[in-house]
Design an enzyme around this catalytic site. Structure first.
Site, PDB file in Angstrom:
ATOM      1  N   GLY A   1       0.869  -1.166   0.000  1.00  0.00           N
ATOM      2  CA  GLY A   1       0.000   0.000   0.000  1.00  0.00           C
ATOM      3  C   GLY A   1       0.911   1.223   0.000  1.00  0.00           C
ATOM      4  O   GLY A   1       1.869   1.289   0.789  1.00  0.00           O
ATOM      5  N   ALA A   2       0.609   2.171  -0.891  1.00  0.00           N
ATOM      6  CA  ALA A   2       1.548   3.283  -1.117  1.00  0.00           C
ATOM      7  C   ALA A   2       1.843   4.104   0.140  1.00  0.00           C
ATOM      8  O   ALA A   2       2.975   4.549   0.348  1.00  0.00           O
ATOM      9  CB  ALA A   2       1.008   4.175  -2.231  1.00  0.00           C
ATOM     10  N   GLY A   3       0.847   4.313   0.970  1.00  0.00           N
ATOM     11  CA  GLY A   3       1.053   5.112   2.183  1.00  0.00           C
ATOM     12  C   GLY A   3       1.968   4.399   3.171  1.00  0.00           C
ATOM     13  O   GLY A   3       2.929   4.985   3.687  1.00  0.00           O
TER      14      GLY A   3
ATOM     15  N   ARG B   1      10.480  -1.436  -4.891  1.00  0.00           N
ATOM     16  CA  ARG B   1       9.319  -1.540  -5.789  1.00  0.00           C
ATOM     17  C   ARG B   1       9.260  -0.240  -6.594  1.00  0.00           C
ATOM     18  O   ARG B   1       9.482   0.833  -6.035  1.00  0.00           O
ATOM     19  CB  ARG B   1       8.010  -1.719  -5.013  1.00  0.00           C
ATOM     20  CG  ARG B   1       7.772  -3.123  -4.502  1.00  0.00           C
ATOM     21  CD  ARG B   1       6.372  -3.265  -3.903  1.00  0.00           C
ATOM     22  NE  ARG B   1       5.368  -3.596  -4.895  1.00  0.00           N
ATOM     23  CZ  ARG B   1       4.066  -3.671  -4.612  1.00  0.00           C
ATOM     24  NH1 ARG B   1       3.618  -3.403  -3.410  1.00  0.00           N
ATOM     25  NH2 ARG B   1       3.204  -4.006  -5.555  1.00  0.00           N
TER      26      ARG B   1
ATOM     27  N   CYS C   1      -8.815  -3.510  -4.385  1.00  0.00           N
ATOM     28  CA  CYS C   1      -7.550  -3.673  -3.678  1.00  0.00           C
ATOM     29  C   CYS C   1      -7.722  -3.322  -2.198  1.00  0.00           C
ATOM     30  O   CYS C   1      -8.776  -3.577  -1.613  1.00  0.00           O
ATOM     31  CB  CYS C   1      -6.443  -2.847  -4.332  1.00  0.00           C
ATOM     32  SG  CYS C   1      -4.788  -3.327  -3.806  1.00  0.00           S
TER      33      CYS C   1
ATOM     34  N   SER D   1      -6.879  -0.017   0.027  1.00  0.00           N
ATOM     35  CA  SER D   1      -6.334   1.329   0.181  1.00  0.00           C
ATOM     36  C   SER D   1      -6.763   1.917   1.508  1.00  0.00           C
ATOM     37  O   SER D   1      -7.962   2.024   1.799  1.00  0.00           O
ATOM     38  CB  SER D   1      -6.833   2.216  -0.966  1.00  0.00           C
ATOM     39  OG  SER D   1      -6.826   3.570  -0.586  1.00  0.00           O
TER      40      SER D   1
ATOM     41  N   ASP E   1      -1.456   4.764  -6.270  1.00  0.00           N
ATOM     42  CA  ASP E   1      -0.009   4.616  -6.052  1.00  0.00           C
ATOM     43  C   ASP E   1       0.738   5.814  -6.604  1.00  0.00           C
ATOM     44  O   ASP E   1       1.831   6.144  -6.144  1.00  0.00           O
ATOM     45  CB  ASP E   1       0.509   3.337  -6.700  1.00  0.00           C
ATOM     46  CG  ASP E   1       0.224   2.162  -5.793  1.00  0.00           C
ATOM     47  OD1 ASP E   1      -0.932   1.702  -5.789  1.00  0.00           O
ATOM     48  OD2 ASP E   1       1.131   1.756  -5.055  1.00  0.00           O
TER      49      ASP E   1
HETATM   50  C1  RUB Z   1      -1.886  -1.309  -3.313  1.00  0.00           C
HETATM   51  C2  RUB Z   1      -2.786  -0.378  -4.058  1.00  0.00           C
HETATM   52  C3  RUB Z   1      -3.512   0.667  -3.254  1.00  0.00           C
HETATM   53  C4  RUB Z   1      -2.667   1.945  -3.231  1.00  0.00           C
HETATM   54  C5  RUB Z   1      -3.208   2.952  -2.239  1.00  0.00           C
HETATM   55  O1  RUB Z   1      -1.117  -2.128  -4.166  1.00  0.00           O
HETATM   56  O2  RUB Z   1      -2.881  -0.403  -5.263  1.00  0.00           O
HETATM   57  O3  RUB Z   1      -4.741   0.954  -3.846  1.00  0.00           O
HETATM   58  O4  RUB Z   1      -1.329   1.647  -2.884  1.00  0.00           O
HETATM   59  O5  RUB Z   1      -3.107   2.438  -0.938  1.00  0.00           O
HETATM   60  P1  RUB Z   1      -0.109  -3.195  -3.510  1.00  0.00           P
HETATM   61  P2  RUB Z   1      -3.088   3.399   0.336  1.00  0.00           P
HETATM   62  O6  RUB Z   1      -0.923  -4.098  -2.640  1.00  0.00           O
HETATM   63  O7  RUB Z   1       0.484  -3.896  -4.683  1.00  0.00           O
HETATM   64  O8  RUB Z   1       0.927  -2.416  -2.731  1.00  0.00           O
HETATM   65  O9  RUB Z   1      -4.308   4.269   0.233  1.00  0.00           O
HETATM   66  O10 RUB Z   1      -3.126   2.463   1.508  1.00  0.00           O
HETATM   67  O11 RUB Z   1      -1.826   4.194   0.279  1.00  0.00           O
END
Ligand code: RUB
Length: 326
Positions: free
Chosen positions: A21-23, A62, A130, A132, A199
Protein backbone atom coordinates in the site's frame (compact mmCIF):
# COMPACT_ATOMS: atom_id res chain seq x y z
CA UNK A 1 28.60 -0.34 2.25
CA UNK A 2 26.95 -2.28 5.08
CA UNK A 3 23.33 -1.36 5.64
CA UNK A 4 21.59 -1.43 9.03
CA UNK A 5 19.57 -4.63 9.59
CA UNK A 6 16.34 -2.66 10.03
CA UNK A 7 16.83 -0.92 6.66
CA UNK A 8 17.32 -4.32 4.98
CA UNK A 9 14.20 -5.59 6.78
CA UNK A 10 12.12 -2.69 5.43
CA UNK A 11 13.52 -3.23 1.91
CA UNK A 12 12.66 -6.95 2.05
CA UNK A 13 9.26 -6.17 3.55
CA UNK A 14 8.35 -3.80 0.71
CA UNK A 15 9.72 -6.14 -1.97
CA UNK A 16 7.84 -9.16 -0.65
CA UNK A 17 4.72 -7.01 -0.08
CA UNK A 18 4.62 -7.71 3.64
CA UNK A 19 4.69 -3.93 3.78
CA UNK A 20 2.32 -2.80 1.04
CA UNK A 21 0.00 0.00 0.00
CA UNK A 22 1.55 3.28 -1.12
CA UNK A 23 1.05 5.11 2.18
CA UNK A 24 2.51 2.34 4.34
CA UNK A 25 5.43 1.90 1.97
CA UNK A 26 6.23 5.62 2.24
CA UNK A 27 6.05 5.66 6.02
CA UNK A 28 8.21 2.52 6.31
CA UNK A 29 10.84 4.09 4.02
CA UNK A 30 10.90 7.32 6.04
CA UNK A 31 11.28 5.26 9.21
CA UNK A 32 14.17 3.30 7.62
CA UNK A 33 15.96 6.56 6.75
CA UNK A 34 15.45 7.69 10.35
CA UNK A 35 17.09 4.48 11.59
CA UNK A 36 19.96 4.93 9.13
CA UNK A 37 20.56 8.53 10.21
CA UNK A 38 20.45 7.60 13.89
CA UNK A 39 23.04 4.83 13.47
CA UNK A 40 25.39 6.86 11.22
CA UNK A 41 28.84 7.27 12.72
CA UNK A 42 30.81 9.16 10.07
CA UNK A 43 31.53 12.81 9.38
CA UNK A 44 29.01 15.57 8.69
CA UNK A 45 30.14 15.72 5.04
CA UNK A 46 29.39 12.04 4.56
CA UNK A 47 25.88 12.00 6.04
CA UNK A 48 23.96 13.15 2.96
CA UNK A 49 25.84 10.75 0.66
CA UNK A 50 25.15 7.92 3.07
CA UNK A 51 21.44 8.74 3.27
CA UNK A 52 21.24 9.03 -0.54
CA UNK A 53 22.86 5.59 -0.74
CA UNK A 54 20.31 4.14 1.70
CA UNK A 55 17.48 5.94 -0.11
CA UNK A 56 18.54 4.48 -3.47
CA UNK A 57 18.55 1.03 -1.97
CA UNK A 58 15.05 1.49 -0.49
CA UNK A 59 13.78 3.05 -3.71
CA UNK A 60 14.78 -0.03 -5.70
CA UNK A 61 12.42 -2.26 -3.66
CA UNK A 62 9.32 -1.54 -5.79
CA UNK A 63 9.09 0.87 -8.70
CA UNK A 64 5.51 2.19 -8.92
CA UNK A 65 4.36 3.88 -5.70
CA UNK A 66 5.61 7.47 -6.09
CA UNK A 67 5.02 7.96 -2.39
CA UNK A 68 8.26 6.00 -1.86
CA UNK A 69 10.69 8.40 -3.62
CA UNK A 70 8.61 11.35 -2.42
CA UNK A 71 8.99 10.26 1.22
CA UNK A 72 12.74 9.73 0.75
CA UNK A 73 13.11 13.10 -0.98
CA UNK A 74 11.19 14.76 1.84
CA UNK A 75 13.95 13.74 4.26
CA UNK A 76 16.93 14.10 1.90
CA UNK A 77 16.00 17.57 0.68
CA UNK A 78 15.80 18.83 4.27
CA UNK A 79 19.18 17.35 5.16
CA UNK A 80 20.65 18.85 2.01
CA UNK A 81 19.25 22.30 2.80
CA UNK A 82 20.64 22.17 6.37
CA UNK A 83 24.32 21.50 5.68
CA UNK A 84 27.22 22.94 7.72
CA UNK A 85 25.58 22.77 11.12
CA UNK A 86 27.67 20.02 12.65
CA UNK A 87 26.96 16.31 12.62
CA UNK A 88 24.56 16.09 15.57
CA UNK A 89 22.24 18.92 14.48
CA UNK A 90 22.30 17.54 10.92
CA UNK A 91 21.35 14.08 12.14
CA UNK A 92 18.57 15.70 14.15
CA UNK A 93 17.28 17.36 10.94
CA UNK A 94 17.03 13.92 9.32
CA UNK A 95 15.28 12.35 12.32
CA UNK A 96 12.86 15.27 12.61
CA UNK A 97 12.05 15.22 8.88
CA UNK A 98 11.37 11.48 8.92
CA UNK A 99 9.06 11.76 11.93
CA UNK A 100 7.40 14.81 10.43
CA UNK A 101 6.68 12.90 7.21
CA UNK A 102 5.24 9.91 9.08
CA UNK A 103 2.98 12.09 11.23
CA UNK A 104 1.90 14.14 8.21
CA UNK A 105 1.08 10.97 6.31
CA UNK A 106 -1.03 9.47 9.11
CA UNK A 107 -2.91 12.73 9.59
CA UNK A 108 -3.41 13.11 5.80
CA UNK A 109 -5.20 9.74 5.66
CA UNK A 110 -7.48 10.90 8.50
CA UNK A 111 -8.23 14.23 6.83
CA UNK A 112 -9.01 12.49 3.53
CA UNK A 113 -11.51 10.41 5.50
CA UNK A 114 -13.11 13.56 6.90
CA UNK A 115 -13.26 15.35 3.55
CA UNK A 116 -14.32 12.30 1.56
CA UNK A 117 -17.04 11.22 3.98
CA UNK A 118 -18.90 14.45 3.21
CA UNK A 119 -19.39 13.14 -0.33
CA UNK A 120 -20.91 9.87 0.87
CA UNK A 121 -24.67 9.76 1.32
CA UNK A 122 -26.72 7.67 3.70
CA UNK A 123 -27.57 4.39 1.92
CA UNK A 124 -24.77 4.65 -0.66
CA UNK A 125 -23.50 1.44 -2.21
CA UNK A 126 -19.74 1.82 -2.63
CA UNK A 127 -17.39 -0.29 -4.71
CA UNK A 128 -13.70 -0.39 -3.87
CA UNK A 129 -10.72 -2.30 -5.24
CA UNK A 130 -7.55 -3.67 -3.68
CA UNK A 131 -6.76 -2.40 -0.19
CA UNK A 132 -6.33 1.33 0.18
CA UNK A 133 -6.14 2.91 3.63
CA UNK A 134 -7.12 6.29 2.17
CA UNK A 135 -10.23 4.86 0.48
CA UNK A 136 -11.07 2.88 3.64
CA UNK A 137 -10.64 6.01 5.74
CA UNK A 138 -13.49 7.65 3.78
CA UNK A 139 -15.80 4.65 4.03
CA UNK A 140 -15.15 4.12 7.74
CA UNK A 141 -15.60 7.82 8.56
CA UNK A 142 -18.91 7.92 6.66
CA UNK A 143 -20.05 4.85 8.59
CA UNK A 144 -19.04 6.42 11.91
CA UNK A 145 -21.07 9.49 10.98
CA UNK A 146 -24.09 7.19 10.88
CA UNK A 147 -24.36 6.71 7.12
CA UNK A 148 -25.64 3.21 6.34
CA UNK A 149 -23.28 2.33 3.50
CA UNK A 150 -22.79 -1.06 1.86
CA UNK A 151 -19.56 -2.02 0.15
CA UNK A 152 -18.55 -4.28 -2.70
CA UNK A 153 -14.87 -5.19 -2.29
CA UNK A 154 -13.17 -6.86 -5.24
CA UNK A 155 -10.98 -9.88 -4.51
CA UNK A 156 -8.08 -8.21 -6.33
CA UNK A 157 -6.26 -11.06 -7.98
CA UNK A 158 -3.63 -12.30 -8.04
CA UNK A 159 -2.61 -11.22 -4.49
CA UNK A 160 -6.14 -10.98 -3.03
CA UNK A 161 -5.69 -7.69 -1.15
CA UNK A 162 -9.51 -7.40 -1.28
CA UNK A 163 -9.67 -9.92 1.57
CA UNK A 164 -7.88 -7.38 3.78
CA UNK A 165 -10.41 -4.73 2.80
CA UNK A 166 -13.30 -7.08 3.51
CA UNK A 167 -11.82 -8.01 6.88
CA UNK A 168 -11.33 -4.38 7.93
CA UNK A 169 -14.85 -3.40 6.88
CA UNK A 170 -16.40 -6.41 8.61
CA UNK A 171 -14.46 -5.73 11.81
CA UNK A 172 -16.14 -2.29 11.92
CA UNK A 173 -19.57 -3.80 11.30
CA UNK A 174 -19.80 -2.31 7.79
CA UNK A 175 -21.85 -4.57 5.48
CA UNK A 176 -19.51 -5.78 2.76
CA UNK A 177 -19.53 -8.35 -0.02
CA UNK A 178 -16.38 -9.78 -1.55
CA UNK A 179 -16.82 -10.12 -5.32
CA UNK A 180 -14.63 -11.56 -8.08
CA UNK A 181 -12.82 -8.86 -10.08
CA UNK A 182 -14.63 -10.07 -13.18
CA UNK A 183 -18.04 -9.35 -11.58
CA UNK A 184 -17.51 -5.57 -11.39
CA UNK A 185 -19.60 -4.74 -14.46
CA UNK A 186 -22.32 -7.15 -13.32
CA UNK A 187 -22.71 -5.24 -10.04
CA UNK A 188 -22.07 -1.72 -11.30
CA UNK A 189 -25.80 -1.06 -11.79
CA UNK A 190 -26.23 -1.32 -7.99
CA UNK A 191 -23.29 0.95 -7.16
CA UNK A 192 -23.59 4.67 -6.24
CA UNK A 193 -19.90 5.51 -5.91
CA UNK A 194 -16.55 3.94 -6.68
CA UNK A 195 -13.84 4.90 -4.17
CA UNK A 196 -10.25 3.85 -4.85
CA UNK A 197 -6.73 4.64 -3.74
CA UNK A 198 -3.65 5.57 -5.79
CA UNK A 199 -0.01 4.62 -6.05
CA UNK A 200 0.74 7.61 -8.21
CA UNK A 201 -1.07 10.59 -9.68
CA UNK A 202 0.47 12.05 -12.83
CA UNK A 203 0.58 15.75 -13.71
CA UNK A 204 -2.22 15.26 -16.25
CA UNK A 205 -4.47 13.68 -13.60
CA UNK A 206 -4.03 10.08 -14.73
CA UNK A 207 -4.08 7.71 -11.77
CA UNK A 208 -1.87 4.67 -11.32
CA UNK A 209 -3.42 2.11 -9.03
CA UNK A 210 -3.81 -1.66 -8.62
CA UNK A 211 -4.27 -3.58 -11.85
CA UNK A 212 -7.95 -3.63 -12.78
CA UNK A 213 -8.61 -0.06 -11.63
CA UNK A 214 -8.91 1.26 -15.18
CA UNK A 215 -11.46 -1.45 -16.09
CA UNK A 216 -13.50 -0.56 -13.01
CA UNK A 217 -13.36 3.15 -13.92
CA UNK A 218 -14.40 2.34 -17.48
CA UNK A 219 -17.32 0.27 -16.26
CA UNK A 220 -18.35 3.06 -13.85
CA UNK A 221 -18.11 5.62 -16.65
CA UNK A 222 -20.39 3.50 -18.81
CA UNK A 223 -22.93 3.23 -15.98
CA UNK A 224 -22.58 6.95 -15.06
CA UNK A 225 -21.30 6.07 -11.58
CA UNK A 226 -18.94 8.59 -10.03
CA UNK A 227 -15.31 7.58 -9.43
CA UNK A 228 -13.38 9.11 -6.52
CA UNK A 229 -9.68 8.64 -5.90
CA UNK A 230 -8.39 9.02 -2.36
CA UNK A 231 -4.76 10.15 -2.56
CA UNK A 232 -2.44 12.06 -0.26
CA UNK A 233 -0.50 14.81 -2.04
CA UNK A 234 2.77 12.85 -1.69
CA UNK A 235 1.33 10.35 -4.17
CA UNK A 236 1.50 13.01 -6.90
CA UNK A 237 4.52 12.47 -9.11
CA UNK A 238 6.65 15.61 -9.61
CA UNK A 239 8.64 14.07 -12.45
CA UNK A 240 5.54 13.57 -14.59
CA UNK A 241 5.55 17.37 -14.90
CA UNK A 242 8.52 16.86 -17.21
CA UNK A 243 6.81 14.10 -19.15
CA UNK A 244 8.35 11.19 -17.26
CA UNK A 245 6.19 8.09 -17.08
CA UNK A 246 5.44 6.13 -13.93
CA UNK A 247 7.03 2.69 -14.10
CA UNK A 248 4.50 -0.11 -13.91
CA UNK A 249 5.77 -3.00 -11.85
CA UNK A 250 5.58 -6.44 -13.41
CA UNK A 251 5.67 -9.20 -10.82
CA UNK A 252 6.55 -12.88 -10.67
CA UNK A 253 4.41 -15.18 -12.90
CA UNK A 254 4.10 -17.54 -9.92
CA UNK A 255 1.63 -15.06 -8.39
CA UNK A 256 -0.70 -15.88 -11.30
CA UNK A 257 0.03 -19.54 -12.02
CA UNK A 258 1.36 -21.82 -9.30
CA UNK A 259 4.91 -23.19 -9.50
CA UNK A 260 3.79 -26.81 -10.06
CA UNK A 261 1.76 -25.79 -13.08
CA UNK A 262 4.65 -23.73 -14.43
CA UNK A 263 7.00 -26.70 -14.00
CA UNK A 264 4.56 -29.09 -15.69
CA UNK A 265 3.99 -26.61 -18.55
CA UNK A 266 7.42 -25.11 -19.22
CA UNK A 267 6.21 -23.32 -22.38
CA UNK A 268 3.56 -21.28 -20.60
CA UNK A 269 4.00 -17.51 -20.84
CA UNK A 270 2.47 -15.28 -18.19
CA UNK A 271 2.28 -11.49 -17.77
CA UNK A 272 1.62 -10.05 -14.32
CA UNK A 273 1.48 -6.25 -14.24
CA UNK A 274 0.69 -5.04 -10.72
CA UNK A 275 -0.79 -1.65 -11.67
CA UNK A 276 -2.54 0.14 -14.50
CA UNK A 277 -3.20 3.71 -15.56
CA UNK A 278 -6.68 5.25 -15.49
CA UNK A 279 -6.99 8.33 -17.69
CA UNK A 280 -8.35 11.52 -16.06
CA UNK A 281 -11.54 11.37 -18.16
CA UNK A 282 -12.69 8.38 -16.12
CA UNK A 283 -12.10 10.04 -12.76
CA UNK A 284 -14.56 12.49 -11.25
CA UNK A 285 -12.45 13.82 -8.40
CA UNK A 286 -9.29 13.24 -6.40
CA UNK A 287 -9.72 13.63 -2.65
CA UNK A 288 -6.51 14.87 -1.04
CA UNK A 289 -5.75 16.13 2.48
CA UNK A 290 -5.69 19.64 0.97
CA UNK A 291 -9.18 19.33 -0.48
CA UNK A 292 -11.00 17.84 -3.45
CA UNK A 293 -9.69 18.54 -6.93
CA UNK A 294 -10.65 17.64 -10.47
CA UNK A 295 -7.99 15.28 -11.90
CA UNK A 296 -7.16 17.98 -14.45
CA UNK A 297 -5.91 20.17 -11.58
CA UNK A 298 -3.21 17.67 -10.54
CA UNK A 299 -0.41 19.83 -11.91
CA UNK A 300 -1.50 22.68 -9.62
CA UNK A 301 -1.06 20.42 -6.58
CA UNK A 302 2.37 19.46 -7.88
CA UNK A 303 3.42 23.07 -8.40
CA UNK A 304 2.19 24.03 -4.93
CA UNK A 305 3.84 21.02 -3.32
CA UNK A 306 7.11 20.82 -5.22
CA UNK A 307 7.39 24.15 -7.06
CA UNK A 308 10.29 25.41 -4.99
CA UNK A 309 11.95 22.01 -4.73
CA UNK A 310 11.66 21.41 -8.47
CA UNK A 311 13.96 24.37 -9.02
CA UNK A 312 16.42 23.19 -6.39
CA UNK A 313 16.77 20.37 -3.91
CA UNK A 314 14.48 17.79 -5.42
CA UNK A 315 16.17 17.74 -8.80
CA UNK A 316 19.63 17.87 -7.25
CA UNK A 317 18.94 15.02 -4.88
CA UNK A 318 17.58 12.97 -7.73
CA UNK A 319 20.66 13.71 -9.80
CA UNK A 320 22.72 12.56 -6.85
CA UNK A 321 20.66 9.40 -6.79
CA UNK A 322 21.27 8.84 -10.48
CA UNK A 323 24.96 9.29 -9.85
CA UNK A 324 24.70 6.31 -7.58
CA UNK A 325 23.78 4.27 -10.63
CA UNK A 326 20.04 3.88 -9.99
C1 RUB B 1 -1.89 -1.31 -3.31
C2 RUB B 1 -2.79 -0.38 -4.06
C3 RUB B 1 -3.51 0.67 -3.25
C4 RUB B 1 -2.67 1.95 -3.23
C5 RUB B 1 -3.21 2.95 -2.24
O1 RUB B 1 -1.12 -2.13 -4.17
O2 RUB B 1 -2.88 -0.40 -5.26
O3 RUB B 1 -4.74 0.95 -3.85
O4 RUB B 1 -1.33 1.65 -2.88
O5 RUB B 1 -3.11 2.44 -0.94
P1 RUB B 1 -0.11 -3.19 -3.51
P2 RUB B 1 -3.09 3.40 0.34
O6 RUB B 1 -0.92 -4.10 -2.64
O7 RUB B 1 0.48 -3.90 -4.68
O8 RUB B 1 0.93 -2.42 -2.73
O9 RUB B 1 -4.31 4.27 0.23
O10 RUB B 1 -3.13 2.46 1.51
O11 RUB B 1 -1.83 4.19 0.28
Amino acid sequence: MKLPAEVVKVFEGIKSMRIRGAGRIARAAARALEVAAKGYEGSEEGLLDYLVYVANYLKSSRPTAVSLPNALNYVLSRVKAAKDRGIMPLKEVALKAAREFINYSLRAVEIIGEIGAKRVKDGDVILTHCNSSAALSIIIKAWREGKEVKVYATETRPKFQGYLTFKTLSSKGIPARLIPDSAVRYFMKDVDKVILGADAVAANGAVVNKIGTSLIALSAHEARVRVFIAAETYKFSPFTLFGELVTIEERDPREVVNSDYLLANPGIKVRNPAFDVTPPEYIDAIITERGIIAPQAASLVLMEEYGRAIGGCLIKVTVDMEDEGL
